[in-house]
Write a protein that holds these residues in place. Sequence first.
Motif, mmCIF file in Angstrom:
data_model
loop_
_atom_site.group_PDB
_atom_site.id
_atom_site.type_symbol
_atom_site.label_atom_id
_atom_site.label_comp_id
_atom_site.label_asym_id
_atom_site.label_seq_id
_atom_site.Cartn_x
_atom_site.Cartn_y
_atom_site.Cartn_z
ATOM 1 N N VAL A 186 0.854 -1.188 0.000
ATOM 2 C CA VAL A 186 0.000 0.000 0.000
ATOM 3 C C VAL A 186 0.889 1.236 0.000
ATOM 4 N N LYS A 187 0.683 2.117 -0.963
ATOM 5 C CA LYS A 187 1.387 3.393 -1.010
ATOM 6 C C LYS A 187 0.455 4.486 -0.517
ATOM 7 N N THR A 188 1.035 5.459 0.192
ATOM 8 C CA THR A 188 0.229 6.509 0.810
ATOM 9 C C THR A 188 0.664 7.884 0.310
ATOM 10 N N SER A 189 -0.167 8.865 0.603
ATOM 11 C CA SER A 189 0.118 10.236 0.193
ATOM 12 C C SER A 189 1.262 10.843 0.990
ATOM 13 N N LYS A 190 1.668 10.190 2.079
ATOM 14 C CA LYS A 190 2.767 10.702 2.906
ATOM 15 C C LYS A 190 4.091 10.014 2.575
ATOM 16 N N ARG A 191 4.161 9.460 1.376
ATOM 17 C CA ARG A 191 5.379 8.837 0.856
ATOM 18 C C ARG A 191 5.842 7.661 1.709
ATOM 19 N N LYS A 192 4.925 7.015 2.344
ATOM 20 C CA LYS A 192 5.235 5.795 3.079
ATOM 21 C C LYS A 192 4.512 4.630 2.418
ATOM 22 N N ALA A 193 5.145 3.472 2.474
ATOM 23 C CA ALA A 193 4.550 2.270 1.895
ATOM 24 C C ALA A 193 4.607 1.146 2.920
ATOM 25 N N PHE A 194 3.600 0.296 2.891
ATOM 26 C CA PHE A 194 3.491 -0.819 3.829
ATOM 27 C C PHE A 194 3.174 -2.083 3.047
ATOM 28 N N THR A 195 3.885 -3.160 3.353
ATOM 29 C CA THR A 195 3.648 -4.439 2.693
ATOM 30 C C THR A 195 3.210 -5.474 3.719
ATOM 31 N N GLY A 196 2.066 -6.092 3.461
ATOM 32 C CA GLY A 196 1.560 -7.103 4.376
ATOM 33 C C GLY A 196 0.200 -7.606 3.955
ATOM 34 N N TYR A 197 -0.485 -8.262 4.878
ATOM 35 C CA TYR A 197 -1.828 -8.808 4.638
ATOM 36 C C TYR A 197 -2.847 -7.682 4.780
ATOM 37 N N VAL A 198 -3.725 -7.570 3.794
ATOM 38 C CA VAL A 198 -4.577 -6.383 3.642
ATOM 39 C C VAL A 198 -6.025 -6.684 3.999
ATOM 40 N N LYS A 199 -6.652 -5.725 4.684
ATOM 41 C CA LYS A 199 -8.106 -5.732 4.886
ATOM 42 C C LYS A 199 -8.648 -4.480 4.199
ATOM 43 N N TRP A 200 -9.310 -4.672 3.083
ATOM 44 C CA TRP A 200 -9.810 -3.558 2.288
ATOM 45 C C TRP A 200 -11.143 -3.079 2.857
ATOM 46 N N ASP A 201 -11.276 -1.781 3.073
ATOM 47 C CA ASP A 201 -12.479 -1.210 3.679
ATOM 48 C C ASP A 201 -12.735 -1.852 5.048
ATOM 49 N N LEU A 202 -11.649 -2.314 5.682
ATOM 50 C CA LEU A 202 -11.706 -3.025 6.974
ATOM 51 C C LEU A 202 -12.643 -4.224 6.902
ATOM 52 N N ASP A 203 -12.796 -4.776 5.720
ATOM 53 C CA ASP A 203 -13.810 -5.800 5.493
ATOM 54 C C ASP A 203 -13.253 -6.931 4.628
ATOM 55 N N GLU A 204 -13.078 -6.665 3.330
ATOM 56 C CA GLU A 204 -12.633 -7.715 2.402
ATOM 57 C C GLU A 204 -11.207 -8.149 2.711
ATOM 58 N N ARG A 205 -10.997 -9.487 2.718
ATOM 59 C CA ARG A 205 -9.731 -10.050 3.156
ATOM 60 C C ARG A 205 -9.148 -11.116 2.239
ATOM 61 N N GLU A 206 -9.959 -11.699 1.373
ATOM 62 C CA GLU A 206 -9.469 -12.820 0.574
ATOM 63 C C GLU A 206 -9.947 -12.721 -0.865
ATOM 64 N N GLY A 207 -9.318 -13.509 -1.734
ATOM 65 C CA GLY A 207 -9.498 -13.366 -3.169
ATOM 66 C C GLY A 207 -10.914 -13.514 -3.675
ATOM 67 N N ASN A 208 -11.751 -14.292 -2.990
ATOM 68 C CA ASN A 208 -13.128 -14.474 -3.426
ATOM 69 C C ASN A 208 -14.050 -13.334 -3.004
ATOM 70 N N ASP A 209 -13.571 -12.462 -2.100
ATOM 71 C CA ASP A 209 -14.366 -11.292 -1.724
ATOM 72 C C ASP A 209 -14.527 -10.375 -2.929
ATOM 73 N N ILE A 210 -15.563 -9.544 -2.889
ATOM 74 C CA ILE A 210 -15.986 -8.791 -4.076
ATOM 75 C C ILE A 210 -15.743 -7.292 -3.910
ATOM 76 N N MET A 211 -15.191 -6.688 -4.960
ATOM 77 C CA MET A 211 -15.113 -5.231 -5.089
ATOM 78 C C MET A 211 -16.375 -4.773 -5.816
ATOM 79 N N ASP A 212 -17.206 -4.002 -5.105
ATOM 80 C CA ASP A 212 -18.458 -3.510 -5.685
ATOM 81 C C ASP A 212 -18.278 -2.105 -6.242
ATOM 82 N N GLY A 213 -19.028 -1.785 -7.298
ATOM 83 C CA GLY A 213 -19.010 -0.433 -7.846
ATOM 84 C C GLY A 213 -19.703 -0.389 -9.189
#
Length: 423
Positions: free
Chosen positions: A199-226
Amino acid sequence: MFCNYFCKKLQVQSQNVSNNYMKTLIITIISLVVTAFAVGQDNQGYIYGTVTTDSDESYTGFIRWGKEEMYWHDIFNSVKTKNFKASQKKNNSGWKDLDWNLNSIWKDNYQNNSHSFACFFGDIAQMKVKRSERVELIFKNGSQLEVKGGSNDIGTYLYIHDFELGKIKITWEDIEIIDFFAAPQAVKNPYGKPLYGTVKTSKRKAFTGYVKWDLDEREGNDIMDGSSKSGEQKIPFENIIEIEKLYSGDAVRLKFPSNRTVEIHGSNDCDSGNRGIAIYLDGVGSVEISWDDFESLYFKSPELSGPAYDDFQTKEHIQAEIYTYDGDSHSGYIAFDKDELWDFEFIDGNDDDFEYQIPIRNIERIVPKNKSYSMVYLKNGKDLLLGDRQDVSRNNDGILLFKSDKSEPRYISWDEVEEIIFK
């Protein structure tokens, strides 16, 4: 080599069995052996256990808290009550008679305050569900703590992928006990790969690890809605290699392995309604990045599904040496902030608006710098200047330090603390 040896042994010991039967038997056994060794190498990171209901039915398999927690490194959140029991100590323990009851530690000054509690699921051995949103937690060290409400981790429904019955939904009111343990190696997990990346941020910092998107989606079968120009979209995360927030902050550009891109908007997965991105960092803990600070996420394939249940090792209590500004030092078992008793509890603090939750077991020492900030030195060699939260600022309620068995604790105010070294 193993299979060849095993087959020869079977042939020697089964000379009186027909060739066709023997061939079938060998193929079956080889299949089982291969499955046992090849399957399940990547199931170690997923929450697993047995759920027993109030009707005395039991289900064993991988467990997911609604649409959220499913990994041992996911965080269980609640609020402490004053009902606590220390584990049974060995007879040779000099600390076995200490009064660790929270009523004794908190005393009158906490009667009207609530105490949040959080830990990784990997630190819990058992949950006993009670009435009125109360849960008794039993930890790996044998200690017990009653918690109540405080988040949707209590009161939600669970999905359990029973090893024989398949996927089952269980309401919270029907649960009596949840026993946690590591999944057998040969059991295949039902999920896609964990979301993992940089994850890259606007404060020029980056973090690499296990991600929880929207504090919710966690695995490949989870869905990005839009919604896109083509209409409503429901895209599995496993199809995406990159997410880039657009300048407006109300849409994202998705990139796929073919280099195809799609812009979507119109849901909290991809606009300013997003609750943030949390990342589990090995050797650190969890860091949460707000949508305002998020720039992009590039997905990578993790080597493993995450830390295993046995990777979460729990001590009895927090032991530390405290140096004070008057030149004295004090060693013993402590209640940090008059609240945290175990090394698996978190120190909370912010760095550049990034919210950290760091288990005390990952911390080497803490040095208060001023009324608002402290330097937190980690055992992995990293250091962070954290502030804005009670644990690392003047709002810290101080330290209770027990220097000998059966003694009254010594109170050390935060203003007196020059340095805390954890042992």
